[in-house]
Design a protein around this motif. Sequence first.
Motif, PDB file in Angstrom:
ATOM      1  N   MET A  41     -11.047 -15.607  54.708  1.00 35.32           N
ATOM      2  CA  MET A  41     -10.446 -14.074  55.304  1.00 35.32           C
ATOM      3  C   MET A  41     -11.325 -13.265  55.839  1.00 35.32           C
ATOM      4  O   MET A  41     -12.001 -13.061  55.027  1.00 35.32           O
ATOM      5  N   GLY A  42     -12.004 -12.968  56.783  1.00 35.48           N
ATOM      6  CA  GLY A  42     -13.377 -11.855  56.590  1.00 35.48           C
ATOM      7  C   GLY A  42     -13.640 -11.655  58.184  1.00 35.48           C
ATOM      8  O   GLY A  42     -12.568 -12.115  59.289  1.00 35.48           O
ATOM      9  N   ILE A 317     -32.345 -13.111  67.489  1.00 35.77           N
ATOM     10  CA  ILE A 317     -30.736 -13.291  66.661  1.00 35.77           C
ATOM     11  C   ILE A 317     -30.736 -12.673  65.459  1.00 35.77           C
ATOM     12  O   ILE A 317     -31.770 -12.846  64.876  1.00 35.77           O
ATOM     13  N   SER A 318     -29.416 -12.034  65.872  1.00 37.08           N
ATOM     14  CA  SER A 318     -29.506 -11.536  64.096  1.00 37.08           C
ATOM     15  C   SER A 318     -27.336 -11.769  64.083  1.00 37.08           C
ATOM     16  O   SER A 318     -26.559 -12.508  65.059  1.00 37.08           O
ATOM     17  N   PHE A 319     -26.965 -12.198  62.610  1.00 36.18           N
ATOM     18  CA  PHE A 319     -25.571 -12.277  62.422  1.00 36.18           C
ATOM     19  C   PHE A 319     -25.391 -12.114  61.134  1.00 36.18           C
ATOM     20  O   PHE A 319     -25.828 -11.742  60.166  1.00 36.18           O
ATOM     21  N   ALA A 320     -23.689 -11.829  61.605  1.00 35.55           N
ATOM     22  CA  ALA A 320     -23.315 -11.360  59.715  1.00 35.55           C
ATOM     23  C   ALA A 320     -22.086 -11.823  59.545  1.00 35.55           C
ATOM     24  O   ALA A 320     -21.411 -11.960  60.531  1.00 35.55           O
ATOM     25  N   MET A 321     -21.874 -11.334  58.605  1.00 32.28           N
ATOM     26  CA  MET A 321     -20.158 -11.960  58.096  1.00 32.28           C
ATOM     27  C   MET A 321     -20.167 -11.439  56.960  1.00 32.28           C
ATOM     28  O   MET A 321     -20.947 -11.652  56.014  1.00 32.28           O
ATOM     29  N   THR A 322     -18.577 -11.433  57.117  1.00 36.84           N
ATOM     30  CA  THR A 322     -18.348 -10.123  55.564  1.00 36.84           C
ATOM     31  C   THR A 322     -16.803 -11.351  55.523  1.00 36.84           C
ATOM     32  O   THR A 322     -15.951 -11.502  56.274  1.00 36.84           O
ATOM     33  N   SER A 323     -16.655 -10.415  54.143  1.00 35.60           N
ATOM     34  CA  SER A 323     -15.353 -11.738  53.567  1.00 35.60           C
ATOM     35  C   SER A 323     -14.574 -10.958  52.806  1.00 35.60           C
ATOM     36  O   SER A 323     -15.608 -10.380  51.687  1.00 35.60           O
ATOM     37  N   ASN A 324     -13.868 -11.041  52.764  1.00 37.12           N
ATOM     38  CA  ASN A 324     -12.628 -10.940  51.705  1.00 37.12           C
ATOM     39  C   ASN A 324     -11.632 -11.139  50.684  1.00 37.12           C
ATOM     40  O   ASN A 324     -10.748 -10.908  49.662  1.00 37.12           O
TER      41      ASN A 324
END
Length: 438
Positions: A41-42, A317-324
């Motif tokens: 989930m994110g 390139i930039s990338f980001a991931m957030t997860s709950n």
Amino acid sequence: MKSWILPTILLIGSFFCNAQSFNYEKLDKYFDLLEANDKFMGSVAVSKGGELIYTRSVGYCNLAEDAKADISSKYRIGSISKTFTTVLVFKAIEAGKLSLDQTLDDFFPEVPNSEKITIKQLLGHRSGIHNITDDAKYMEYYTQPQAQEQLLDIIVTAGSDFEPGSKAQYSNSNFILLTFILEKSMSDSYPNLLRSFITEPLGLSNTYVGSKIGTNSNECKSYINLGTWQEQPETDLSIPLGAGAVVSTPVDIVKFSDALFGGNLLKTEYVELMKTKQDAYGFGLFSFPYRGRTSYGHTGGIDGFSSLFGHFDDGNISFAMTSNGANMNTNDIAITILSTVYNDPFEMPEFNNYEVTLDQLEAYVGTYASPGFPLDLDIKIVDGELKGQATGQPAFPLEAIAEHQFEFKPAKITITFKPEENSMLFEQMGASYQLVKK
């Protein structure tokens, strides 16, 4: 709030990224698969040359209200906050309010070795100041608000782990102190400094210092999967401060990343200082390798949240991931995103559907122990599902993957039962133990 680092990938791939070769459809199918199997989930975001080329959100922001995540859903980003704090420190240096060689006794002489500890050492985790989040006592107060005086007393009492400058060791205490130093030197609160120097100039409307999670404002709760998603307690953000109290979205994080590495936030010389490593630590940055390339960024983990961002000069390139909530190794997700970005091949995961009858599960039930294993391990059946529970720890679900073999992926645990011998082989992260049923 501790960090984790992407493993080195030794495969050879293309060294150039073209937005036209970005396989959106395959990456969407990948996230569809994760969502369908309740693995993640994110939200994620990718930019190239300062322009967003991919965003995706899966799962729920708030399960109790049946609220699905979207690209504006906000997550606690944990130690990625340290990168924001480091930028503010260099803003203070640029304004003549601080210097890298300034010592801690100018601000908090009560801290052990304060006369030897520099701002530079705080930024690079070389201060020797004990990490208060490592202590068992931390769990007694982490959900309760703490004033500056209380946190200082906790840090002072925890003391020093080594001589300043002699080595590096990750410590959230360093960045809690840097928060207080910024507020003293810049005569303003940390939330206001973040707003004045970073979020308002960059238009990061979804990035700020958090407080109690506001689900009405599309702020996400966090969860851990123990057969079902279980909501996690909230750290009171008066504690982590500039070490881990920022709330954001992947879209805002990649905008921040593009601005930082594009020279639109700090002078190039300061960015290069941030990237310069000593004993694996830069200033507010780690380096992450991927197939011969190197990105710079940070990771975060707080309560059930995890996060990651990185910037590659190769392809801009930039990338980001957030997860709950994650029921798999999020490193695998990050590698899949990068494989798509760089047009490298990747296989769709296959999630196991090995069937085991209740009668078969009964053969595994019992308490297992070994002289070389520190805890007893209870194996039991709860609501038709096999679960393990070590002494004093929460129960965790065991998923059948082959005959007599089960795993709990989030903790990288594999258990192979030997019913005829009333024993099991317990494996976790390279270690293995033979346990016998009592």
